[in-house]
Write an enzyme that holds these catalytic residues in place. Sequence first.
Site, short mmCIF file in Angstrom:
data_model
loop_
_atom_site.label_atom_id
_atom_site.label_comp_id
_atom_site.label_asym_id
_atom_site.label_seq_id
_atom_site.Cartn_x
_atom_site.Cartn_y
_atom_site.Cartn_z
N SER A 38 7.09 4.65 18.18
CA SER A 38 7.57 5.95 17.72
C SER A 38 7.75 6.90 18.89
O SER A 38 7.01 6.83 19.89
CB SER A 38 6.53 6.52 16.75
OG SER A 38 6.77 7.88 16.50
N LEU A 56 10.83 16.20 6.94
CA LEU A 56 11.83 17.20 6.56
C LEU A 56 12.87 16.69 5.56
O LEU A 56 13.06 17.30 4.50
CB LEU A 56 12.54 17.71 7.83
CG LEU A 56 13.62 18.75 7.57
CD1 LEU A 56 13.04 20.03 7.01
CD2 LEU A 56 14.40 19.03 8.86
N SER A 83 0.84 -1.21 0.00
CA SER A 83 0.00 0.00 0.00
C SER A 83 0.87 1.25 0.00
O SER A 83 0.43 2.31 -0.43
CB SER A 83 -0.95 0.01 1.21
OG SER A 83 -0.21 -0.10 2.41
N ASN A 84 2.10 1.14 0.51
CA ASN A 84 2.98 2.32 0.50
C ASN A 84 4.40 1.94 0.06
O ASN A 84 5.37 2.51 0.54
CB ASN A 84 3.01 2.96 1.90
CG ASN A 84 3.57 4.36 1.86
OD1 ASN A 84 3.30 5.13 0.93
ND2 ASN A 84 4.38 4.72 2.85
N LYS A 122 -0.17 3.97 17.86
CA LYS A 122 1.07 3.42 18.42
C LYS A 122 0.93 3.17 19.92
O LYS A 122 1.35 2.14 20.43
CB LYS A 122 2.24 4.38 18.15
CG LYS A 122 2.63 4.51 16.68
CD LYS A 122 3.15 3.20 16.10
CE LYS A 122 3.46 3.30 14.62
NZ LYS A 122 3.70 2.00 13.99
N TYR A 143 -2.70 8.68 14.46
CA TYR A 143 -1.50 7.88 14.21
C TYR A 143 -0.78 7.59 15.54
O TYR A 143 -0.47 6.44 15.86
CB TYR A 143 -0.55 8.59 13.23
CG TYR A 143 0.81 7.93 13.19
CD1 TYR A 143 0.98 6.70 12.57
CD2 TYR A 143 1.92 8.51 13.82
CE1 TYR A 143 2.23 6.07 12.57
CE2 TYR A 143 3.15 7.90 13.83
CZ TYR A 143 3.31 6.67 13.20
OH TYR A 143 4.52 6.05 13.21
P1 NAD Z 1 6.66 2.58 5.05
O1 NAD Z 1 5.31 3.09 4.72
O2 NAD Z 1 7.77 2.83 4.12
O3 NAD Z 1 6.59 1.01 5.36
C1 NAD Z 1 5.45 0.38 5.88
C2 NAD Z 1 5.16 -0.82 5.02
O4 NAD Z 1 4.02 -1.50 5.55
C3 NAD Z 1 4.84 -0.47 3.56
O5 NAD Z 1 5.63 -1.28 2.70
C4 NAD Z 1 3.36 -0.77 3.41
O6 NAD Z 1 3.03 -1.17 2.10
C5 NAD Z 1 3.17 -1.87 4.44
N1 NAD Z 1 1.81 -1.99 4.99
C6 NAD Z 1 1.02 -1.01 5.48
N2 NAD Z 1 -0.15 -1.51 5.89
C7 NAD Z 1 -0.12 -2.84 5.66
C8 NAD Z 1 -1.03 -3.91 5.86
N3 NAD Z 1 -2.25 -3.70 6.37
N4 NAD Z 1 -0.65 -5.17 5.53
C9 NAD Z 1 0.58 -5.40 4.99
N5 NAD Z 1 1.47 -4.43 4.76
C10 NAD Z 1 1.14 -3.16 5.10
O7 NAD Z 1 7.03 3.17 6.52
P2 NAD Z 1 8.40 3.12 7.31
O8 NAD Z 1 8.91 4.51 7.41
O9 NAD Z 1 9.27 2.04 6.81
O10 NAD Z 1 7.84 2.76 8.76
C11 NAD Z 1 7.77 1.42 9.23
C12 NAD Z 1 7.12 1.42 10.59
O11 NAD Z 1 7.85 2.28 11.47
C13 NAD Z 1 5.68 1.94 10.59
O12 NAD Z 1 4.93 1.17 11.50
C14 NAD Z 1 5.82 3.35 11.10
O13 NAD Z 1 4.66 3.80 11.76
C15 NAD Z 1 6.98 3.21 12.08
N6 NAD Z 1 7.71 4.46 12.31
C16 NAD Z 1 8.18 5.16 11.24
C17 NAD Z 1 8.85 6.36 11.45
C18 NAD Z 1 9.32 7.18 10.28
O14 NAD Z 1 9.50 8.40 10.44
N7 NAD Z 1 9.57 6.60 9.11
C19 NAD Z 1 9.05 6.82 12.74
C20 NAD Z 1 8.57 6.07 13.82
C21 NAD Z 1 7.90 4.88 13.58
C1 WQD Z 2 10.99 17.54 11.57
C2 WQD Z 2 11.15 19.04 11.77
C3 WQD Z 2 9.13 20.28 11.39
C4 WQD Z 2 8.85 19.48 7.08
C5 WQD Z 2 7.18 12.91 12.27
C6 WQD Z 2 6.03 12.23 12.95
C7 WQD Z 2 6.54 11.23 13.95
C8 WQD Z 2 7.54 10.27 13.31
C9 WQD Z 2 8.59 10.98 12.53
C10 WQD Z 2 6.39 8.29 12.65
C11 WQD Z 2 9.98 19.68 12.51
C12 WQD Z 2 10.19 20.65 10.38
C13 WQD Z 2 9.26 19.52 8.41
C14 WQD Z 2 8.93 20.67 6.31
C15 WQD Z 2 9.81 21.82 8.24
N1 WQD Z 2 6.90 9.39 12.37
N2 WQD Z 2 9.73 20.66 8.97
N3 WQD Z 2 9.41 21.80 6.92
O1 WQD Z 2 7.35 16.00 12.92
O2 WQD Z 2 9.46 15.30 14.13
O3 WQD Z 2 7.96 13.59 13.25
O4 WQD Z 2 7.99 11.93 11.64
O5 WQD Z 2 6.26 7.79 13.75
O6 WQD Z 2 5.44 10.57 14.46
O7 WQD Z 2 5.24 13.21 13.62
O8 WQD Z 2 9.29 14.92 11.66
O9 WQD Z 2 10.39 15.32 9.52
O10 WQD Z 2 7.96 15.97 9.78
O11 WQD Z 2 9.71 17.29 10.97
O12 WQD Z 2 10.25 22.88 8.74
O13 WQD Z 2 8.55 20.72 5.14
O14 WQD Z 2 11.18 19.67 10.48
O15 WQD Z 2 8.40 21.41 11.78
O16 WQD Z 2 10.51 20.70 13.33
P1 WQD Z 2 8.46 15.06 13.06
P2 WQD Z 2 9.30 15.83 10.38
#
Ligand code: NAD
Ligand code: WQD
Length: 339
Positions: free
Chosen positions: A126, A201, A36-37, A154, A150
């Site tokens: 997260s 970012l 899906s992503n 978590k 979201y």
């Molecule tokens: P991503 O979207 O690149 O990877 C998630 C994967 O899960 C994708 O390949 C998507 O297709 C798959 N997926 C989603 N829903 C599904 C379902 N119902 N069944 C099977 N597959 C499914 O995201 P990512 O950045 O790799 O993040 C991975 C995990 O880490 C996520 O749970 C996300 O919430 C968590 N996380 C990410 C960040 C971040 O900033 N990237 C930060 C903290 C936590």
């Molecule tokens: C970082 C900094 C923005 C974009 C998010 C989710 C968090 C986690 C990680 C999944 C902030 C600033 C951003 C832009 C900007 N994901 N910014 N211009 O908000 O810390 O965390 O991603 O779990 O749950 O909330 O990350 O990369 O969006 O922002 O100035 O176009 O960059 O304000 O200070 P964030 P981010």
Amino acid sequence: MSGKILVTGGAGYIGSHTCILLIEAGYEVIVFDNFSNSSIESIKRVEKIVGSSIVVIEGDIRNRDDLRGVFENHKIDAVIHFAGLKAVGESVEQPLRYYDNNISGTVALCEVMSEYSCKSIVFSSSATVYGDPHTTPIKEDFSVSATNPYGRSKLFIEEILRDLYVSDNSWKVVLLRYFNPVGAYKSGDIGEDPKDIPNNLMPFIAQTAVGKREFLNVFGDDYNTHDGTGVRDYIHVMDLADGHVKAINKIKSFNDVMTINLGAGKGYSVLDVLKAYEMASGKEIPYKIAPRRDGDIASCYADPSYAREILGWEAKRDINQMCIDSWRWQSKNPDGYKS
Ligand code: NAD
Ligand code: WQD
């Protein structure tokens, strides 16, 4: 190390990088993803990097029969559960979709794991669960809260996994709270590939540097930080991947729920990241100061000492390396996996 690891969401950004290190560490990896992503292309590239093929199963974690098929055909030792939706703004608009995908999906996964007596899970939590922390650096015992669906998904999943352990002490649960994952594998062949306009970012800066976006909006310059812009704990995705391998190594030797921060422990502002990216790419990155983004906090960075103590893990790559590796991926693949 040996063992079969089911990687849900393994075709995604963090999952694909983690697959490389799991395979290099000697684990057999089964990827389960509904794409899906993500796209299968990420896994094809991982296969090239590691020089072997990976079992990939297309399926949805909400579909118990899809999952049963995997456990019927493979003796899974542990699950790394990345699968989930992760866009904060989208979760506000579509809360039911997020709760269904993330929470119902995790419940279905755990039920099927239980049916097949596979009770070891590493979950992608997260730093968002800390809400607006009262101070920094953030330790694992800080209070938790969420301001959007979201983040709440978590928090709920963490609680569900804790309840599961209380009900049955043979479960082994590792809750990894990631800070801000960025960067890419050193070859530049896999990386973060946002489907739409990036919310985060570093991918936005990367797309601006490569000429796909005109300028970066800096969301607020009046925070109480060293230069007024938001401060975050950026962590290289390969360091994060290494944290998962160490969690899987550790999971064999304990029965408990462990909650662990994975962050570098250093805070960088938006303008710090921008400057580091300009250095890494040799490009000037235009920016404008814009209003604060709803829900953003001033400063967020980890105290990563528990990860060091319990997993022997620490982040090794600095912000310059994160930008260099992100730029290699972005410049080699300006349109992501479609390139
Ligand atoms: P991503 O979207 O690149 O990877 C998630 C994967 O899960 C994708 O390949 C998507 O297709 C798959 N997926 C989603 N829903 C599904 C379902 N119902 N069944 C099977 N597959 C499914 O995201 P990512 O950045 O790799 O993040 C991975 C995990 O880490 C996520 O749970 C996300 O919430 C968590 N996380 C990410 C960040 C971040 O900033 N990237 C930060 C903290 C936590
Ligand atoms: C970082 C900094 C923005 C974009 C998010 C989710 C968090 C986690 C990680 C999944 C902030 C600033 C951003 C832009 C900007 N994901 N910014 N211009 O908000 O810390 O965390 O991603 O779990 O749950 O909330 O990350 O990369 O969006 O922002 O100035 O176009 O960059 O304000 O200070 P964030 P981010």
